[in-house]
Scaffold this motif. Structure first.
Motif, mmCIF file in Angstrom:
data_model
loop_
_atom_site.group_PDB
_atom_site.id
_atom_site.type_symbol
_atom_site.label_atom_id
_atom_site.label_comp_id
_atom_site.label_asym_id
_atom_site.label_seq_id
_atom_site.Cartn_x
_atom_site.Cartn_y
_atom_site.Cartn_z
ATOM 1 N N ASN A 403 0.794 -1.230 0.000
ATOM 2 C CA ASN A 403 0.000 0.000 0.000
ATOM 3 C C ASN A 403 0.826 1.280 0.000
ATOM 4 O O ASN A 403 0.269 2.367 0.187
ATOM 5 C CB ASN A 403 -0.936 0.001 1.210
ATOM 6 C CG ASN A 403 -1.967 -1.093 1.136
ATOM 7 O OD1 ASN A 403 -2.701 -1.215 0.159
ATOM 8 N ND2 ASN A 403 -2.002 -1.947 2.151
ATOM 9 N N ALA A 404 2.115 1.183 -0.203
ATOM 10 C CA ALA A 404 2.954 2.374 -0.263
ATOM 11 C C ALA A 404 4.198 2.077 -1.068
ATOM 12 O O ALA A 404 4.691 0.943 -1.074
ATOM 13 C CB ALA A 404 3.327 2.847 1.143
ATOM 14 N N GLU A 405 4.713 3.108 -1.756
ATOM 15 C CA GLU A 405 5.933 2.927 -2.533
ATOM 16 C C GLU A 405 6.646 4.252 -2.712
ATOM 17 O O GLU A 405 6.022 5.313 -2.825
ATOM 18 C CB GLU A 405 5.628 2.315 -3.905
ATOM 19 C CG GLU A 405 4.722 3.154 -4.771
ATOM 20 C CD GLU A 405 4.087 2.371 -5.916
ATOM 21 O OE1 GLU A 405 3.857 1.159 -5.736
ATOM 22 O OE2 GLU A 405 3.827 2.982 -6.964
ATOM 23 N N PHE A 406 7.971 4.172 -2.688
ATOM 24 C CA PHE A 406 8.832 5.312 -2.986
ATOM 25 C C PHE A 406 10.053 4.779 -3.709
ATOM 26 O O PHE A 406 10.624 3.762 -3.317
ATOM 27 C CB PHE A 406 9.265 6.039 -1.718
ATOM 28 C CG PHE A 406 10.329 7.079 -1.971
ATOM 29 C CD1 PHE A 406 9.988 8.325 -2.492
ATOM 30 C CD2 PHE A 406 11.664 6.792 -1.731
ATOM 31 C CE1 PHE A 406 10.971 9.274 -2.754
ATOM 32 C CE2 PHE A 406 12.653 7.745 -1.989
ATOM 33 C CZ PHE A 406 12.297 8.993 -2.494
ATOM 34 N N PHE A 407 10.456 5.465 -4.782
ATOM 35 C CA PHE A 407 11.649 5.034 -5.506
ATOM 36 C C PHE A 407 12.424 6.245 -5.984
ATOM 37 O O PHE A 407 11.883 7.324 -6.211
ATOM 38 C CB PHE A 407 11.285 4.128 -6.692
ATOM 39 C CG PHE A 407 10.382 4.756 -7.718
ATOM 40 C CD1 PHE A 407 10.888 5.507 -8.766
ATOM 41 C CD2 PHE A 407 9.009 4.581 -7.633
ATOM 42 C CE1 PHE A 407 10.054 6.079 -9.716
ATOM 43 C CE2 PHE A 407 8.162 5.149 -8.579
ATOM 44 C CZ PHE A 407 8.686 5.905 -9.618
ATOM 45 N N ILE A 408 13.723 6.046 -6.136
ATOM 46 C CA ILE A 408 14.609 7.080 -6.660
ATOM 47 C C ILE A 408 15.774 6.391 -7.350
ATOM 48 O O ILE A 408 16.199 5.300 -6.934
ATOM 49 C CB ILE A 408 15.113 8.021 -5.543
ATOM 50 C CG1 ILE A 408 15.897 9.206 -6.150
ATOM 51 C CG2 ILE A 408 15.955 7.270 -4.518
ATOM 52 C CD1 ILE A 408 16.205 10.293 -5.147
ATOM 53 N N GLY A 409 16.273 6.985 -8.423
ATOM 54 C CA GLY A 409 17.386 6.354 -9.117
ATOM 55 C C GLY A 409 17.831 7.137 -10.327
ATOM 56 O O GLY A 409 17.359 8.238 -10.610
ATOM 57 N N THR A 410 18.747 6.531 -11.053
ATOM 58 C CA THR A 410 19.264 7.093 -12.299
ATOM 59 C C THR A 410 19.618 5.950 -13.227
ATOM 60 O O THR A 410 20.020 4.873 -12.781
ATOM 61 C CB THR A 410 20.510 7.967 -12.052
ATOM 62 O OG1 THR A 410 21.036 8.414 -13.323
ATOM 63 C CG2 THR A 410 21.599 7.191 -11.320
ATOM 64 N N GLU A 411 19.458 6.173 -14.519
ATOM 65 C CA GLU A 411 19.877 5.173 -15.499
ATOM 66 C C GLU A 411 21.146 5.597 -16.226
ATOM 67 O O GLU A 411 21.564 4.941 -17.175
ATOM 68 C CB GLU A 411 18.731 4.880 -16.468
ATOM 69 C CG GLU A 411 17.595 4.196 -15.742
ATOM 70 C CD GLU A 411 16.572 3.544 -16.645
ATOM 71 O OE1 GLU A 411 16.549 3.866 -17.848
ATOM 72 O OE2 GLU A 411 15.800 2.715 -16.139
#
Length: 482
Positions: A403-411
């Motif tokens: 019921n929750a999500e957070f994401f961060i990144g780079t390609e």
């Protein structure tokens, strides 16, 4: 910072703009379900029935520049002056390719509407930027002044090509599982054009006048022949122009399907953002073949002087008319499989192989996405290679519960790091000329709320006839799950 420099390079990296974000494939995130509409965002007996980003932008921004101009542009961006020592000599035909784009979801709202078929429906509002082009070394050299041009006359050294398209996208998405093996989804979108510019210079020449005027400024006469497209914008482009309207209407469709084999391999295919925009009849097209005088070509204001003279040359005697453009549609194909490392199924490895082709441009990219999940934490390492022979490594960190999500990144992990050090005025990175200079960053967040999706045999809730807010608001539109 002057306008022409912004147009050519640096501002492109900050537009919330149509880069593909491979790391999200098969993560089950809300972002993934809108980009790949056959993918599910809800898990029955675990998730709640409504997913929303609460107006927190979920974005992916990306840009890169190839060629010998990398060092000169970084010197100008971070130190305020051009170092043209890495550029090819004038007249030798040095070219630089640039690409910028991205995708910013302002609103993502999705509902689980029926257990029979795992039906999901949703609405989204996003802004996209698509930009690419070719720019010559001599164009960058001219911005530094006339002193590095040994001759007085040159032919065809400014044959540049540039395209920028910005638009809003309002979408309805639908996903249904027809069987245990097959799922299908689509996204229908209304497009609202914000801005379009395209310049194709086929022939060019410049004649330098080395005799200074009374203020000590030199001049040049520049000639160009080609075509310029420019969309109508009432006044200066500002925040109000990014609100959806009917001035530049368009439409697009995304279609996706997935198939689960007996061996547990998921095969997925998509046609994405296949559409068009009709730009207002108050826009213009100009077949230019003209000359312009550039004064003060060795003065501190030379960049603005070059921009003003070039724009006058491009836009003079334009024919006012509407025109149609294509969106940067893509087709992709992917395969993935889950591997569990323990009997309790708390550690999962799910690699994905992806092949993606731009339908109307030469771009082709292959990606190998390696994701490992332990409980609610997912780490992803992505490797990509494209037809410009650019190899990239990416990294994503995601925290995801039902019921929750957070994401961060780079390609573009390595190059994003290098550009960050260059922005901190690291001279080694500023002068570094590799296969390309670029950066990428993406980030997203969403929550699910409402009643838990439960099969009747597992239900802990007995309906008594009452309806909540979303039940009253959407009950007439969607079928309720049972």
């Amino acid at each position: 910072m002057n306008r022409i420099f912004v147009c050519l390079f640096f501002v492109l990296s900050f537009l919330s703009a149509s880069a593909q974000q491979f790391s999200q494939y098969n993560t089950g995130s809300l972002y993934d379900s809108f980009e790949n509409p056959s993918q599910r965002a809800f898990i029955p007996d675990s998730s709640r029935a409504v997913a929303f980003n609460f107006l927190i932008p979920n974005f992916d921004a990306n840009f890169y520049v190839t060629g010998r101009a990398q060092s000169a542009l970084k010197n100008r961006a971070f130190l305020g002056n051009y170092d043209v020592s890495a550029l090819t000599p004038p007249g030798k035909g040095g070219l630089n390719h640039f690409n910028a784009g991205g995708n910013n979801y302002w609103v993502m709202l999705k509902f689980y509407t029926n257990l029979s078929g795992d039906v999901e429906m949703g609405f989204s509002a996003q802004t996209k930027v698509e930009s690419k082009g070719l720019i010559t070394d001599e164009t960058i050299r001219l911005l530094s002044g006339s002193s590095t041009f040994p001759d007085d006359h040159y032919e065809n050294i400014f044959n540049n090509h540039y395209q920028l398209q910005i638009y809003d996208q309002l979408s309805y998405t639908y996903r249904k599982r027809f069987s245990k093996e097959i799922a299908f989804g689509f996204k229908l979108s209304y497009l609202s054009g914000v801005k379009y510019d395209k310049i194709d210079v086929e022939n060019s020449a410049i004649q330098f006048n080395r005799i200074p005027d009374i203020n000590g400024n030199e001049s040049a006469v520049i000639s160009m022949q080609g075509r310029y497209y420019h969309s109508y914008v009432p006044g200066r482009l500002d925040g109000r122009d990014f609100l959806p309207n009917f001035r530049n209407p368009g439409a697009s469709i995304t279609i996706g399907a997935s198939y689960l084999t007996e061996d547990g391999i998921t095969i997925q295919g998509n046609i994405k953002d296949l559409g068009f925009i009709h730009w207002s009849k108050r826009s213009f097209i100009n077949d230019f073949n003209n000359s312009a005088n550039i004064n003060g070509i060795n003065s501190p204001n030379r960049e603005d002087n070059i921009y003003n003279a070039s724009y006058k040359l491009f836009s003079g005697n334009a024919a006012v008319t509407g025109f149609n453009t294509k969106t940067n549609a893509k087709a992709d194909f992917s395969v993935t499989k889950n591997y569990w490392f323990d009997d309790e199924k708390t550690i999962r490895y799910f690699p994905t192989l992806i092949a993606q082709k731009e339908l109307f441009y030469p771009g082709f990219t292959g990606a190998w996405v390696n994701s490992v999940q332990k409980n609610n934490l997912i780490g992803t390492l992505t490797a990509t290679y494209d037809d410009y022979k650019l190899f990239n490594l990416g990294l994503q960190v995601m925290v995801k519960s039902p019921n929750a999500e957070f994401f961060i990144g780079t390609e573009r992990l390595i190059n994003t790091g290098r550009l960050t050090f260059a922005a901190l005025k690291n001279k080694t990175q500023i002068n570094h000329v590799g296969s390309y200079t670029g950066a990428n960053i993406f980030m997203g967040f969403s929550l699910k709320f409402g009643r838990v999706i439960e099969h009747p045999m597992n239900s802990s809730y007995i309906a008594m006839g009452e309806k909540g807010f979303f039940g009253r608001l959407f009950g007439r539109i969607f079928k309720t799950y049972n």
